[in-house]
Design an enzyme around this catalytic site. Structure first.
Site, PDB file in Angstrom:
ATOM      1  CE  LYS A 140      64.502  13.248   8.286  1.00  0.00           C
ATOM      2  NZ  LYS A 140      63.204  12.670   7.897  1.00  0.00           N
ATOM      3  CB  SER A 184      63.387  12.838   4.058  1.00  0.00           C
ATOM      4  OG  SER A 184      62.645  12.672   5.247  1.00  0.00           O
ATOM      5  CB  SER A 242      60.642  10.303   5.747  1.00  0.00           C
ATOM      6  OG  SER A 242      60.436  11.076   4.597  1.00  0.00           O
TER       7      SER A 242
END
Lengths: 485, 477
Positions: free
Chosen positions: A79, A154, A178
């Site tokens: 990420k 996310s 997330s």
């Protein structure tokens, strides 16, 4: 067997057996990205050249016996809020579009020592604030199962990259769900470890007391293998702790395991099909020998507002350093210092980030601190106690990870409150600092994946992984992927 | 006209003399090219985290113990949020809710008598960087070298009533910190900074007036002048029937006046909240006891020892121990020459006379050099006048005392026959004085000594001159 039908550990075994070369595996992934990325857009940046160089280096390392671990040579992604030395780390924000860290996050160092080959940085909601990956400055990510749907967020890019088999696992971060919610939306296995289990050094902070790094993987065994690499106390993170590594999950026997089913997680607002699939998963655990016990957690009702106060308060402080002075976005022209701050932050941050900064700054401001921040801390303590109470009756809890399956892109962008409410099943786990695991447990009638969440006491990762693995030995969902169009 | 009383409380910031910074491994050394004593942590790069330097906690506890404070057992840090380019995280890690030390006091003595000045609290925090404006380029640069240097903020109660008490308190506090070894307290390098909170009220009133906070005070003298100036300013306002505004003011020592920086209305909201990156820390009894057991000998104890072991007077012992660098110099010199009284004489005399414009920590005098001078004098190889000259050399940092004495021909005349010849000559030249002496005018003896010394070019050993002269004068009777 097709390369992309393998799980990470299976590929790792083939690489060690010299059945597949590391570079060959990496090139196959890069080719798959060329095919998938135009539709999915899971990545902000694919680091092709570095990956190929690294592939040859890892191959040498494997040949020379330097890398002997089960994940050596397996292509993965991270990420874009985890610091990667010499590679842009943007948090999906205009603010950090050109920010290049001078150091690696602790998790990156650990993965490198384990022979990981990183293929790139995945898309996410800007500064991890969102549940759809739509707030990224670099464009939306599409759900590989249905390109008109969100991948969740996310860590939507990481979940989509694994679901589309562009990589074999990815790192995400989880502040209020997330990792687990996008895992649910994309049909992959995601683990948010206990707070403190994994070092946060190098994780660009959203809410420091809630953030944890964890894996998004094809199955529970892969998630376990990644967790075993990244876990452990780090001298650079004072909140990290020493805990025994979870053992690799083996076998399907769950006899003696008490699985709590909290009815408060199955009430109003939960999609009927999601309820059925998750209850189906509970029954599957029962079939493996677990005992289902009803538990109550009425405190869940307070979780969302308290979570948003705490997370935004910390975010308002954590994101203050992005001021245009040292790095990051800065307007070409500005009048004075105040104008520099004002314009850097007004132009560098997107609307959701600004909303949360303002919310958090307000909650901390003098005169409101007691009513908001302190109150939220009290709720946090209440939720912790509620979980403790549940764990007197049960060894772990099974719940949905999200109230629905992946919804259409654009459907929540104008209604932040509606989006916040979608975090109802995940945020309390962060507030209590507990581990939570999401695994795929079927599909709804539209063919979209459904995820079930397991929640355990602090440092019960092994128990969660064992239960999910037992389930996966008898179900096909984790093996299914969108395949070729 | 009514008489007014001033009420003063102090906020003292002290940079701790730890080797490394409070939350990272960078050096705390003063100076260095801009941004060379920095790392991703102290420059607040994204994703970095603080880890507390245990030495900082120990220094804070040691300071608390030495100032009679209660030590907070469960310690937390808090974030103080504000934007400024010298603060790279845009928040300072400090302690608001649970300062590490509370409710202590420091005893002071002034002409007004003895009194205890209360310590409200001592808390730990990190220093910020430094902005440097380049007027030529019209650019402001930031140097982060000081960022993350550990600070203690020592907040007194508003217990002081005069500049004299403030200076006594600061002197005592600095002495304590220096003896503990927790800070070198160099005001000119900013390692000790004091902000003065001052209000005035009619004498006898128990109600506090509106206070101002005075910043930018770089020496004890500036503090004394600022207090006098601010007292005058507030009294004039009150006398004119104007309100005293709650303000932060900046003292300009060159102009002997202060300027308002900001007032209460535009006070910032720092949005303090508990620092989530640092878990609360328990301070155990055992740890405190360990630190207590390691507390070094403080000034009073040292002064008592000097009286006991070296036979110094109470006054001398106290004067020598006032500043730790001076006491350290004294002890090291005594170790080298074994003559405490003579050493004390040099330090309290020549040295202190020359230190008026110098801070004690800027002292360059080496103890071996002073010890050598004391020894040479005691052995009659250097007379007082020549010794002074050598002392000036040593005071400026010279260490080769014997070399200096030789190079400048300062050693006393050692050859007895030289004395005999000169004395015979003097006695002959001053026959009238010799007669007067023999007739009972004892004062003349000094004159004869002087004549002899002069004739020997100022390099005579006065003891020897005395002895020989007496013998000669006696012989001739």
């Amino acid at each position: 067997m097709e390369l992309f039908d393998l799980a990470a550990l299976e590929l790792g075994a083939k690489i060690r057996a010299r059945e597949i070369g590391v570079e060959e595996a990496v090139r196959a992934c890069l080719a798959r990205m060329e095919e998938k990325e135009p539709q999915v857009h899971a990545f902000i940046r694919v680091t092709r050249e570095q990956a190929l160089r690294r592939a040859r280096e890892v191959q040498r390392g494997i040949d020379e016996g330097v890398y002997t671990g089960p994940l050596a040579g397996v292509p993965m992604a991270v990420k874009d809020l985890i610091s990667t030395r010499d590679v842009e780390t943007t948090c999906a924000s205009r603010m950090l579009e050109h920010y290049v860290p001078v150091f690696d996050a602790t998790v990156m160092q650990k993965l490198q020592e384990a022979g990981a080959v990183c293929l790139g940085k995945t898309n996410m909601d800007e500064f991890a604030m969102g549940s759809t990956t739509e707030s990224s400055y670099f464009g939306v990510t599409h759900n590989p199962w249905n390109l008109s749907r969100v991948p969740g967020g996310s860590s939507g890019g990481s979940a989509a990259a694994v679901a589309a088999r562009e990589v074999f696992y990815a790192l995400g971060s989880d502040t209020g769900g997330s990792i687990r919610q996008p895992a649910s939306f994309c049909g992959v296995t995601g683990l948010k470890p206990t707070y403190g289990a994994v070092s946060r050094y190098g994780l660009l902070a959203y809410a420091s007391s809630l953030d944890q790094i964890g894996p998004l993987a094809i199955d529970a065994r892969d998630a376990a293998a990644v967790t075993r690499v990244i876990m452990g106390r780090d001298a650079l993170d004072a909140t990290s702790v020493d805990a025994p590594l979870p053992g690799m999950p083996e076998g399907d026997a769950l006899s003696g395991l008490r699985v709590g089913v909290p009815e408060d997680y199955f009430g109003e607002g939960l999609d009927e099909q999601v309820r059925e699939r998750v209850m189906g998963a509970a029954r599957e655990l029962q079939a493996r020998g677990a005992q289902l016990v009803p538990v109550r957690m009425p405190e869940l009702a307070y979780a969302i507002p308290a979570y948003y106060v705490l997370a935004c308060a910390e975010a308002s402080s954590n994101l203050s350093r992005y001021d245009g002075v040292k790095y990051g976005y800065r307007p070409k022209h500005f009048e004075d210092l105040h104008d520099l701050y004002l314009r850097s932050r007004s132009e560098g941050f997107g609307p959701e980030v600004k909303r949360r900064i303002m919310l958090g700054a307000f909650a901390l401001s003098s005169g409101y601190y007691g009513a908001y921040y302190n109150k939220a801390l009290q709720v946090k303590a209440l939720i912790k106690r509620a979980f403790d109470r549940c764990f007197e009756q049960a060894d772990l809890l099974i719940t949905p990870a999200a109230p629905t399956t992946a919804y259409p892109l654009g459907s929540n962008t104008d209604d932040p409150i509606k989006m916040y409410l979608g975090d109802i099943y995940t945020v309390s786990v962060n507030m209590a600092g507990l581990p939570g695991l999401c695994f795929p447990c079927g599909f709804d009638e539209q063919g979209l994946p459904v995820g079930a969440q397991l929640i355990g006491p602090a440092f019960s990762e092994e128990r969660l992984l064992r239960a999910a693995h037992a389930y996966q030995l008898h179900t096909p969902y984790h093996r299914q992927h969108p395949g070729e169009e | 006209m009514a008489t007014y009383e001033m009420v003063i409380g102090l906020e003292v910031h002290v940079e701790l003399a730890t080797r490394t910074k409070i939350f990272c491994g960078c050096t705390t050394r003063f100076g260095g090219a801009p941004n060379t004593h920095t790392c991703p942590i102290c420059t607040g790069m994204p994703g970095t985290l603080p880890v507390v330097n245990r030495k900082v906690i120990e220094f804070a506890i040691a300071t608390g113990l030495a100032t009679n404070c209660e030590i907070t057992r469960r310690n937390k840090f808090d974030r103080k949020n504000y934007f400024y380019p010298d603060l790279p995280k845009a928040y300072q890690i400090s302690q608001l809710y649970l300062p590490i030390c509370r409710n202590g006091h420091v005893d002071i003595e002034t002409a007004a008598g003895r009194k205890a000045v209360g310590i409200h609290e001592i808390h730990m925090e990190e220093d910020a960087g430094k902005l440097m404006h380049d007027p030529w380029l019209d650019q402001t640069m930031v140097d982060y070298n000081r960022c993350g240097v550990p600070l203690l903020e020592i907040v007194s109660e508003p217990d002081m009533r005069s500049a004299e008490e403030v200076i006594a308190y600061l002197t005592r506090l600095r002495q304590t910190l220096q003896y503990l070894g927790v800070s070198d307290c160099k005001m000119q390098e900013g390692s000790l900074r004091a902000d003065v909170n001052l209000s005035v009220r009619p004498a006898g009133s128990s109600k506090l007036g509106t206070r101002t906070e005075m910043k930018n005070l770089n020496s004890f003298k500036a503090i004394a002048r600022a207090i006098a100036g601010e007292y005058r300013r507030q009294v004039e306002l009150i006398e004119d029937g104007k309100p005293v505004l709650q303000q932060t003011r900046r003292w300009d020592d060159n102009k002997d006046t202060s300027f308002a920086m900001r007032s209460k209305e535009d006070a910032q909201d720092y949005r303090y909240f508990p620092e989530p990156d640092l878990p609360p820390m328990e301070i155990s009894d055992a740890w405190i006891e360990q630190i207590q057991a390691r507390q070094p000998e403080m000034a009073d104890a040292r002064a008592a020892r000097y009286q006991r072991d070296f036979g110094l007077t109470a006054y001398d012992a106290r004067l020598l121990t006032e500043e730790k660098p001076v006491a350290d110099l004294f002890e090291a010199t005594v170790e080298g020459c074994g003559r405490p009284r003579e050493t004390a004489g040099w330090i309290m005399g020549e040295m202190m006379a020359r230190m008026k414009e110098k801070q004690p920590e800027q002292l360059m005098l080496e103890p071996q050099a002073l010890a050598r001078i004391v020894t040479l004098v005691a052995e009659g190889k250097l007379n007082r006048q020549s010794a002074r000259e050598v002392f000036f050399y040593a005071f400026d940092g010279g260490t080769d005392v014997d070399g200096y004495v030789a190079a400048h021909g300062l050693q006393t005349v050692a050859d007895d026959s030289a004395y005999e010849t000169v004395i015979a000559d003097v006695l002959e030249r001053c026959a009238a004085d010799v007669r007067a002496y023999r007739e009972g005018n004892a004062k003349v003896f000094g004159f004869l000594v002087g004549q002899t010394m002069k004739a020997l070019g100022g390099k005579a050993d006065p003891k020897k001159v005395n002895a020989l002269l007496r013998r000669k004068l006696g012989e001739a009777t």
